[in-house]
Design a protein around this motif. Structure first.
Motif, PDB file in Angstrom:
ATOM      1  N   GLU A  40       8.538 -18.515  -6.796  1.00  0.00           N
ATOM      2  CA  GLU A  40       9.043 -19.692  -6.510  1.00  0.00           C
ATOM      3  C   GLU A  40       8.106 -20.426  -5.980  1.00  0.00           C
ATOM      4  O   GLU A  40       7.225 -20.247  -6.596  1.00  0.00           O
ATOM      5  CB  GLU A  40      10.163 -19.177  -5.896  1.00  0.00           C
ATOM      6  CG  GLU A  40      10.902 -17.911  -6.061  1.00  0.00           C
ATOM      7  CD  GLU A  40      11.969 -18.778  -7.100  1.00  0.00           C
ATOM      8  OE1 GLU A  40      12.090 -20.106  -6.764  1.00  0.00           O
ATOM      9  OE2 GLU A  40      13.076 -18.056  -7.594  1.00  0.00           O
ATOM     10  N   GLU A  41       8.372 -20.939  -5.273  1.00  0.00           N
ATOM     11  CA  GLU A  41       7.807 -21.999  -4.731  1.00  0.00           C
ATOM     12  C   GLU A  41       6.199 -21.214  -3.800  1.00  0.00           C
ATOM     13  O   GLU A  41       4.818 -21.410  -4.163  1.00  0.00           O
ATOM     14  CB  GLU A  41       8.302 -23.229  -3.565  1.00  0.00           C
ATOM     15  CG  GLU A  41       9.525 -24.207  -4.742  1.00  0.00           C
ATOM     16  CD  GLU A  41       9.685 -25.419  -4.047  1.00  0.00           C
ATOM     17  OE1 GLU A  41       8.864 -25.067  -2.289  1.00  0.00           O
ATOM     18  OE2 GLU A  41      10.532 -26.331  -3.937  1.00  0.00           O
ATOM     19  N   ASP A  42       6.573 -20.827  -3.163  1.00  0.00           N
ATOM     20  CA  ASP A  42       5.454 -20.166  -2.149  1.00  0.00           C
ATOM     21  C   ASP A  42       5.354 -18.384  -2.118  1.00  0.00           C
ATOM     22  O   ASP A  42       5.066 -17.952  -0.868  1.00  0.00           O
ATOM     23  CB  ASP A  42       5.458 -20.981  -0.735  1.00  0.00           C
ATOM     24  CG  ASP A  42       6.792 -20.505  -0.206  1.00  0.00           C
ATOM     25  OD1 ASP A  42       7.733 -20.652  -0.743  1.00  0.00           O
ATOM     26  OD2 ASP A  42       6.069 -21.429   0.972  1.00  0.00           O
ATOM     27  N   TYR A  43       6.660 -18.340  -2.827  1.00  0.00           N
ATOM     28  CA  TYR A  43       6.878 -16.447  -2.613  1.00  0.00           C
ATOM     29  C   TYR A  43       7.175 -16.353  -3.869  1.00  0.00           C
ATOM     30  O   TYR A  43       7.765 -17.260  -5.284  1.00  0.00           O
ATOM     31  CB  TYR A  43       7.779 -16.393  -1.354  1.00  0.00           C
ATOM     32  CG  TYR A  43       9.253 -17.253  -1.929  1.00  0.00           C
ATOM     33  CD1 TYR A  43      10.211 -16.015  -2.795  1.00  0.00           C
ATOM     34  CD2 TYR A  43       9.811 -18.258  -1.360  1.00  0.00           C
ATOM     35  CE1 TYR A  43      11.707 -16.610  -3.397  1.00  0.00           C
ATOM     36  CE2 TYR A  43      10.883 -19.528  -1.408  1.00  0.00           C
ATOM     37  CZ  TYR A  43      11.533 -18.072  -2.259  1.00  0.00           C
ATOM     38  OH  TYR A  43      12.956 -19.026  -2.872  1.00  0.00           O
ATOM     39  N   TYR A  44       8.016 -15.153  -4.509  1.00  0.00           N
ATOM     40  CA  TYR A  44       8.206 -14.383  -5.295  1.00  0.00           C
ATOM     41  C   TYR A  44      10.028 -13.403  -4.868  1.00  0.00           C
ATOM     42  O   TYR A  44       9.502 -13.314  -3.860  1.00  0.00           O
ATOM     43  CB  TYR A  44       7.129 -12.977  -5.533  1.00  0.00           C
ATOM     44  CG  TYR A  44       5.928 -13.582  -6.384  1.00  0.00           C
ATOM     45  CD1 TYR A  44       5.412 -13.594  -7.810  1.00  0.00           C
ATOM     46  CD2 TYR A  44       4.521 -13.553  -5.293  1.00  0.00           C
ATOM     47  CE1 TYR A  44       4.239 -13.975  -8.323  1.00  0.00           C
ATOM     48  CE2 TYR A  44       3.583 -14.431  -5.422  1.00  0.00           C
ATOM     49  CZ  TYR A  44       3.759 -15.077  -7.601  1.00  0.00           C
ATOM     50  OH  TYR A  44       2.087 -15.184  -7.690  1.00  0.00           O
ATOM     51  N   LEU A  45      10.592 -13.351  -5.895  1.00  0.00           N
ATOM     52  CA  LEU A  45      10.876 -12.689  -5.287  1.00  0.00           C
ATOM     53  C   LEU A  45      11.395 -10.699  -6.517  1.00  0.00           C
ATOM     54  O   LEU A  45      11.258 -11.655  -7.777  1.00  0.00           O
ATOM     55  CB  LEU A  45      12.792 -13.423  -5.845  1.00  0.00           C
ATOM     56  CG  LEU A  45      13.157 -14.257  -5.306  1.00  0.00           C
ATOM     57  CD1 LEU A  45      14.510 -15.016  -5.694  1.00  0.00           C
ATOM     58  CD2 LEU A  45      13.599 -13.761  -3.916  1.00  0.00           C
ATOM     59  N   CYS A  46      11.628  -9.838  -5.881  1.00  0.00           N
ATOM     60  CA  CYS A  46      11.578  -8.958  -7.037  1.00  0.00           C
ATOM     61  C   CYS A  46      12.050  -8.004  -6.799  1.00  0.00           C
ATOM     62  O   CYS A  46      13.159  -8.200  -5.571  1.00  0.00           O
ATOM     63  CB  CYS A  46      10.039  -7.916  -6.453  1.00  0.00           C
ATOM     64  SG  CYS A  46       8.351  -8.883  -6.232  1.00  0.00           S
ATOM     65  N   GLY A  47      13.193  -6.992  -7.958  1.00  0.00           N
ATOM     66  CA  GLY A  47      14.525  -6.630  -8.437  1.00  0.00           C
ATOM     67  C   GLY A  47      14.744  -7.083  -9.178  1.00  0.00           C
ATOM     68  O   GLY A  47      14.265  -8.021 -10.029  1.00  0.00           O
ATOM     69  N   ASP A  48      16.136  -6.250  -9.477  1.00  0.00           N
ATOM     70  CA  ASP A  48      16.342  -6.591 -10.763  1.00  0.00           C
ATOM     71  C   ASP A  48      17.955  -6.869 -10.537  1.00  0.00           C
ATOM     72  O   ASP A  48      18.426  -7.302 -11.939  1.00  0.00           O
ATOM     73  CB  ASP A  48      16.726  -5.010 -11.860  1.00  0.00           C
ATOM     74  CG  ASP A  48      16.826  -4.114 -10.782  1.00  0.00           C
ATOM     75  OD1 ASP A  48      17.684  -3.735  -9.939  1.00  0.00           O
ATOM     76  OD2 ASP A  48      16.742  -2.861 -11.604  1.00  0.00           O
ATOM     77  N   THR A  49      18.625  -7.187  -9.323  1.00  0.00           N
ATOM     78  CA  THR A  49      20.389  -7.403  -9.316  1.00  0.00           C
ATOM     79  C   THR A  49      19.784  -8.395  -7.854  1.00  0.00           C
ATOM     80  O   THR A  49      18.374  -7.836  -7.262  1.00  0.00           O
ATOM     81  CB  THR A  49      20.534  -7.017  -8.848  1.00  0.00           C
ATOM     82  OG1 THR A  49      20.972  -5.571  -7.819  1.00  0.00           O
ATOM     83  CG2 THR A  49      21.199  -5.561 -10.129  1.00  0.00           C
TER      84      THR A  49
END
Length: 416
Positions: free
Chosen positions: A324-333
């Motif tokens: 994303e802009e200044d972070y990450y999203l981790c996971g499958d759901t």
């Protein structure tokens, strides 16, 4: 006459002492835990605020009692006699483990009932056996054809001196002891104090190289109040660095096992030594107990430090995360998405990704209980949960600390 009286008295004392389940402790045990008075321990648990809340206010005690009585009456078992079980001994060797309770009235009937339920045969991986051992019941597992019952019936009564001396204090509810000759020794005791259960433990290693490695994991720079993450509970870890932990695990013979389980040693070497995780969980507990729908998970917010730029260190592990802009999203759901943010030498995270912890309990407690010597510390506050569930103005919590001191590992815990 006095000598005769003294001899008889000592004989009686010895007979009653050997009547303890500790008479079954063999030469080749590795660990043991022992409860000398089950009734006293249970009452001490009930005297804590959390024990009283769940056993009495939530009615768990009466629910469990009703269930036991209904099952026992159908098998013609006297429940009141069953409740007279005095002791519990859990003991293990390298390739066997046994759990003994006693004395058990109508032991044969109880054994037959347990076998009839099929509960011991449900696991395909571990075979659990139940047998009568004198007037006690023993549940055990084994590898190969070891005759565990015959081995324990030899009654070597190989009781460590620390256990003997500790049990002289009638307040003690439980003892734990583990040892390997010439390598290590660890022991702990649990006892009540002011509606609180206290745990005190010590572990020591005898090999000089291991002792030196242990001294190297002393905490780095202590946490201050600005390092504390919001929440009604927290976990913190503070060691010199990742390499010092790996050196200790290597000396203990554990590191190779962790490698086989897939632990990333190269990343662990660059661990900066500090972890702090805050948690909000009262609503999750309330939903779990009272909601018929799937409960929401506890909210976790925290950070991990690294020696170096974590963006570089964790580059390969972030490949499957969404940037994303200044972070990450981790996971499958969506339900198990974690928000990951890189800041200087820290990796900050939020779970679930759209929430953060808000309770201010952590900062208040931290100032009271944190000493700066802790390698690991856990604090869980149950006051809000008990207030939500039962309307109680409680002061209920769990504290557990582990630290190194003069080549020893020490632990201290409180449950209220």
């Amino acid at each position: 006459m006095r000598r005769v009286f003294l001899s008889v008295f000592l004989l009686i004392v010895q007979v009653f002492a050997m009547a303890s389940l500790l008479k079954y402790v063999p030469d080749n045990f590795v660990t043991l835990s022992y409860v000398p008075d089950v009734g006293k321990f249970y009452n001490d648990i009930k005297s804590t605020e959390i024990g009283d809340s769940f056993l009495n206010n939530l009615g768990l005690e009466s629910m469990i009692d009703s269930l036991i009585r209904s099952q026992a009456e159908a098998s013609d078992i006297n429940v009141d006699k069953l409740y007279e079980v005095k002791e519990i001994l859990n003991i293990a060797g390298r390739n066997w483990m046994a759990f003994i309770i006693g004395p058990v009235e109508q032991a044969d009937k109880v054994k037959e009932y347990i076998e009839s339920t099929g509960i011991l045969s449900k696991s395909e991986k571990v075979k659990v056996y139940v047998e009568r051992l004198d007037n006690n019941l023993i549940f055990y597992t084994r590898e190969g054809d070891i005759d565990v019952v015959s081995m324990l019936k030899k009654k070597k009564s190989n009781i460590p001196n620390w256990v003997k001396n500790t049990l002289k204090d009638s307040k003690v509810d439980m003892v734990y002891y583990s040892a390997e000759n010439g390598v290590f020794e660890s022991y702990a005791k649990v006892y009540p104090k002011d509606r609180t259960l206290i745990e005190e433990g010590v572990g020591r290693f005898f090999k000089e190289d291991t002792k030196k490695k242990l001294e190297n994991i002393l905490p780095g720079k202590r946490f201050d109040l600005n390092d504390v993450v919001n929440g009604e509970g927290f976990l913190l870890a503070n060691v010199k660095d990742g390499k010092s932990i790996l050196d200790l695990l290597q000396a203990l013979g554990i590191l190779d096992l962790l490698k086989k389980e897939g632990v990333d040693v190269e990343t662990a070497k660059k661990f900066g030594g500090k972890v702090f995780v805050g948690a909000d969980y009262s609503e999750a507990i309330e939903e779990m107990l009272y909601s018929s729908e799937e409960s929401t998970p506890p909210v976790l917010t925290g950070y991990v430090t690294f020696n170096g730029d974590p963006k570089v260190i964790l580059r390969d592990k972030m490949k499957n995360c969404k940037k994303e802009e200044d972070y990450y999203l981790c996971g499958d759901t969506n339900k198990n998405m974690v928000k990951v943010t890189f800041k200087s030498n820290k990796v900050e995270f939020n779970f679930p990704s759209d929430l953060t912890t808000t309770s201010n309990i952590n900062k208040k407690v931290f100032q009271k209980v944190y000493k700066g010597i802790e390698n690991i510390m856990v604090y869980l506050d149950f006051s809000k949960a008990l207030n939500n569930l039962f309307g109680l103005e409680a002061n209920s919590y769990l504290i557990f600390k582990v630290w190194t001191e003069k080549g020893e590992v020490k632990s201290y815990g409180e449950l209220r």
